[in-house]
Design a protein around this motif. Structure first.
Motif, short mmCIF file in Angstrom:
data_model
loop_
_atom_site.label_atom_id
_atom_site.label_comp_id
_atom_site.label_asym_id
_atom_site.label_seq_id
_atom_site.Cartn_x
_atom_site.Cartn_y
_atom_site.Cartn_z
N LYS A 54 10.87 -3.94 11.23
CA LYS A 54 11.39 -4.13 9.86
C LYS A 54 10.27 -4.34 8.84
O LYS A 54 10.43 -3.99 7.67
CB LYS A 54 12.31 -5.36 9.87
N GLN A 55 9.14 -4.91 9.28
CA GLN A 55 8.06 -5.26 8.36
C GLN A 55 6.86 -4.33 8.49
O GLN A 55 5.87 -4.48 7.79
CB GLN A 55 7.62 -6.71 8.62
N THR A 56 6.97 -3.32 9.36
CA THR A 56 5.84 -2.40 9.55
C THR A 56 6.28 -0.95 9.36
O THR A 56 6.16 -0.40 8.27
CB THR A 56 5.20 -2.61 10.94
N ARG A 57 6.84 -0.34 10.39
CA ARG A 57 7.19 1.07 10.28
C ARG A 57 8.24 1.32 9.20
O ARG A 57 8.15 2.29 8.45
CB ARG A 57 7.70 1.58 11.63
N ARG A 58 9.23 0.46 9.10
CA ARG A 58 10.31 0.68 8.13
C ARG A 58 9.81 0.57 6.70
O ARG A 58 10.17 1.38 5.84
CB ARG A 58 11.46 -0.30 8.39
N THR A 59 9.00 -0.43 6.42
CA THR A 59 8.48 -0.54 5.06
C THR A 59 7.51 0.60 4.76
O THR A 59 7.54 1.17 3.66
CB THR A 59 7.76 -1.89 4.85
N ALA A 60 6.68 0.96 5.72
CA ALA A 60 5.70 2.02 5.50
C ALA A 60 6.38 3.36 5.22
O ALA A 60 6.05 4.06 4.25
CB ALA A 60 4.76 2.14 6.70
N GLU A 61 7.35 3.72 6.05
CA GLU A 61 7.95 5.04 5.89
C GLU A 61 8.80 5.12 4.63
O GLU A 61 8.93 6.20 4.03
CB GLU A 61 8.79 5.40 7.12
N THR A 62 9.38 4.00 4.18
CA THR A 62 10.16 4.01 2.95
C THR A 62 9.30 4.44 1.76
O THR A 62 9.77 5.11 0.85
CB THR A 62 10.78 2.62 2.70
N TYR A 63 8.03 4.05 1.79
CA TYR A 63 7.12 4.39 0.70
C TYR A 63 6.22 5.58 1.02
O TYR A 63 5.21 5.81 0.37
CB TYR A 63 6.30 3.16 0.31
N GLY A 89 -10.63 -1.98 2.93
CA GLY A 89 -9.41 -1.58 2.24
C GLY A 89 -9.68 -0.70 1.04
O GLY A 89 -10.66 -0.90 0.31
N ARG A 90 -8.80 0.27 0.82
CA ARG A 90 -8.94 1.21 -0.27
C ARG A 90 -7.60 1.43 -0.95
O ARG A 90 -6.56 0.99 -0.46
CB ARG A 90 -9.46 2.57 0.25
N LEU A 91 -7.62 2.12 -2.06
CA LEU A 91 -6.39 2.54 -2.74
C LEU A 91 -5.75 3.67 -1.95
O LEU A 91 -6.41 4.63 -1.56
CB LEU A 91 -6.70 3.01 -4.16
N VAL A 92 -4.44 3.54 -1.71
CA VAL A 92 -3.67 4.61 -1.08
C VAL A 92 -3.01 5.42 -2.18
O VAL A 92 -2.27 4.88 -3.00
CB VAL A 92 -2.59 4.03 -0.14
N ARG A 93 -3.26 6.69 -2.21
CA ARG A 93 -2.68 7.56 -3.23
C ARG A 93 -1.60 8.43 -2.60
O ARG A 93 -1.84 9.11 -1.60
CB ARG A 93 -3.73 8.47 -3.84
N GLY A 94 -0.43 8.42 -3.22
CA GLY A 94 0.61 9.37 -2.87
C GLY A 94 1.09 9.25 -1.45
O GLY A 94 0.72 8.34 -0.71
N ALA A 95 1.94 10.19 -1.03
CA ALA A 95 2.52 10.19 0.30
C ALA A 95 1.44 10.49 1.33
O ALA A 95 0.59 11.34 1.15
CB ALA A 95 3.64 11.23 0.40
N GLN A 96 1.49 9.74 2.43
CA GLN A 96 0.55 9.94 3.53
C GLN A 96 1.23 10.70 4.65
O GLN A 96 2.36 10.40 5.03
CB GLN A 96 0.05 8.58 4.06
N SER A 97 0.55 11.65 5.21
CA SER A 97 1.13 12.40 6.32
C SER A 97 0.88 11.66 7.62
O SER A 97 -0.13 10.98 7.77
CB SER A 97 0.53 13.80 6.40
N GLY A 98 1.79 11.80 8.55
CA GLY A 98 1.62 11.16 9.84
C GLY A 98 0.69 11.97 10.73
O GLY A 98 0.17 13.01 10.34
#
Length: 592
Positions: free
Chosen positions: A501-510, A581-590
């Motif tokens: 709930k706090q890892t994969r689910r939050t990550a994939e939602t964004y 740590g860096r800025l994450v831009r846009g959708a990330q591909s798996g």
């Protein structure tokens, strides 16, 4: 949903090992209990990392530049916190506390329609005023802390990208800032309607922000949100044409999440659903219980279910404990602050104030019996019926029978006298918790139901915001300790489910598909946790913000190692000095 998730045994197992890899690795974590974030059963396994990427989970042979023995510990993905307000702090604080203390390896801000880009030169004051009012971050802190070197939203992202940090960050485009940039002072008035030319500009700039890497667009539609000068949030009543302009930009960019904080009055969800349908992008709304309509959250939850049934990817962002105001002598909400007798000693150091409040009988009588009958004390009279001592137990699911007013009645004293004794004890740093949302029924059963829902994700910790009133940045640690180990007033939740709930689910939602799993091919954002020792510390006020500003913090115990991109950033609660740590831009591909 929860019942279908297996427990995999008390200490995990090695059956079904996913990979056996030999060779030279940068890092190998051995003998840990891997809870990989997918919801699958835990397993005893080794984890290999090379070049910041997990290369194997299972039996790993060969040598490594570094080996960590995780026997007896959990090996988890780094927490992905999608609801923070580090919009300003990210420009001055590379350590990103308190989140980095609590195993967060990715934080997303720009929520609730407030932020600092785009911005025209000379108009920064309004965005600061809006953030101060909505998110309780003082103007002095923001004015001193932020060096506005940008105007456009892409320039803001470039400024964020220029600094290395302990954790990764991602940002969203705030509707309030966008509206003010396009419409000028008219944009600060939610009753103003943008012209067609302005709608076209809103759409163009929104598309530009998403193309530059914004993870979403956020908007606020709640009357709780006001600028410090009292004006309601500028996006409060944005009509369908304005929402459609934003939605169309998202469709054209094929990117971003529409994040919403709303009061959810009649017909409100339908407006948001239409915007999400037009955008073709996910919708994520805050889902919480409010006292003035304690069953409303269930209506919104059902609307979320209906949207998903219609093919719209909608989620509710939920908490894991009550949302509560912290009451204290140095907190933003001081119960005695309007009493002239207190005002006369307010300039004294905290410990001296506390000593006088404990020992000066004349002062004590005045603070209790002669307190002013004003709006503040009237509110406090009510709050004391639902406020609790934050003692060493740090009970965020307190029995209503232990509320201050009820305890005082049992003692035969005025509730204000008990309040006085509690807040003036010791050095005066004691705090009380007044849960004003998510605790209408005096327990966390409604939150359990929210967490267990298949269409919710963890959120609304508001890290970086409400610096003197709310202390919820520690919620990922509390989520894991309370809901999988400590809860006594109801059912717990499975460890695997909570981690997902706090890892994969939050990550994939964004759209962050490269993280949130301890599996080969994914980013090596990893926490090694002593589950039995995991805990949050007592809330405390510190004065470490720019301009000497105060904030409430909680530290954590039990995080043995935190890795970001395979680089250790925290060891036993202390920074290593590494900042990958860096800025994450846009959708990330798996992983392929």
């Amino acid at each position: 949903m929860v019942a279908s998730i297996g427990w995999g045994g008390r200490f995990g197992h090695r059956s079904g090992v996913r990979s056996r890899v030999e060779g030279m690795h940068d890092l190998v974590i051995r003998n840990g209990t891997v809870v990989d974030g997918s919801g699958a059963d835990r397993q005893l396994a080794d984890v290999a990392v090379t070049n910041g990427v997990i290369t194997a989970v299972g039996e790993v042979e060969g040598s490594a530049a570094r080996t960590v023995d995780a026997e007896g510990h959990l090996v988890l993905p780094g927490w992905v916190d999608v609801h923070t307000h580090y919009d300003g702090q990210a420009t001055w604080d590379p350590d990103m506390t308190p989140s980095s203390w609590h195993g967060v390896t990715t934080a997303v801000f720009g929520n609730c329609g407030v932020g600092f880009a785009p911005v025209r030169r000379g108009s920064e004051g309004y965005l600061i005023n809006l953030m101060e009012g909505v998110e309780d971050i003082p103007e002095s802190v923001l004015s001193e802390g932020i060096d506005f070197t940008w105007e456009s939203y892409p320039e803001y992202l470039d400024a964020l990208e220029a600094t290395s940090r302990v954790i990764d960050i991602g940002a969203q485009l705030p509707h309030g800032a966008l509206r003010f940039f396009v419409m000028g002072e008219r944009g600060a008035d939610h009753t103003e309607v943008p012209t067609q030319t302005e709608l076209d500009e809103l759409r163009r700039l929104a598309q530009e922000a998403l193309a530059a890497g914004a993870l979403g667009i956020s908007t606020s539609r709640t009357t709780k949100h006001k600028a410090a000068d009292g004006r309601l949030t500028p996006s409060l009543t944005a009509g369908d044409p304005e929402l459609a302009a934003i939605a169309q930009a998202m469709r054209e960019a094929d990117a971003g999440v529409l994040q919403v904080n709303s009061d959810f009055g009649p017909g409100e969800f339908e407006h948001l659903r239409q915007a999400a349908e037009l955008s073709g992008r996910p919708l994520s709304v805050l889902l919480l219980q409010v006292d003035n309509d304690p069953e409303l959250w269930k209506v919104t939850r059902d609307d979320i279910h209906s949207a998903n049934a219609a093919g719209i990817a909608a989620t509710g962002q939920v908490g894991c404990r009550p949302i509560g105001v912290m009451l204290g002598l140095d907190a933003t909400v001081n119960p005695f602050r309007t009493n002239p007798a207190y005002e006369a000693i307010a300039h004294l150091p905290l410990a001296e104030r506390a000593l006088l409040m404990r020992t000066d009988e004349s002062l004590r009588r005045t603070l209790v019996a002669d307190r002013p009958r004003d709006e503040h004390t009237t509110w406090m009279d009510y709050a004391l019926t639902r406020s609790y001592e934050m003692d060493e137990s740090l009970d965020y699911e307190p029995d209503p029978a232990t509320a201050i007013a009820i305890r005082a009645a049992e003692m035969g004293v005025d509730p204000w006298l008990l309040l006085l004794d509690l807040l003036s004890s010791g050095d005066g740093s004691s705090l009380l918790l007044y849960p004003f949302e998510n605790y209408f029924n005096g327990d966390l059963e409604d939150i359990r139901e929210m967490l267990a829902d298949p269409f919710t994700i963890c959120g609304i910790g508001d890290a970086g915001a409400h610096v003197g009133t709310i202390c919820d940045a520690s919620y990922p640690t509390y989520l894991l300790s309370h809901w999988t180990r400590d809860r006594t007033r109801g059912e717990k939740l499975p460890l695997e489910f909570v981690v997902n709930k706090q890892t994969r689910r939050t990550a994939e939602t964004y759209g962050l598909f490269d993280r949130g799993l301890v599996q080969p091919g994914y980013r090596a954002d990893i926490n090694i946790v002593d589950h039995g020792a995991l805990s949050v510390g007592r809330p405390e006020l510190v004065f470490d913000l720019p301009a000497g500003g105060k904030r409430l913090i909680q530290r954590a115990e039990g995080y043995r190692h935190t890795f970001v991109l395979g680089i250790e950033t925290m060891a036993d609660g202390e920074f290593t000095g590494e900042r990958p740590g860096r800025l994450v831009r846009g959708a990330q591909s798996g992983p392929s």
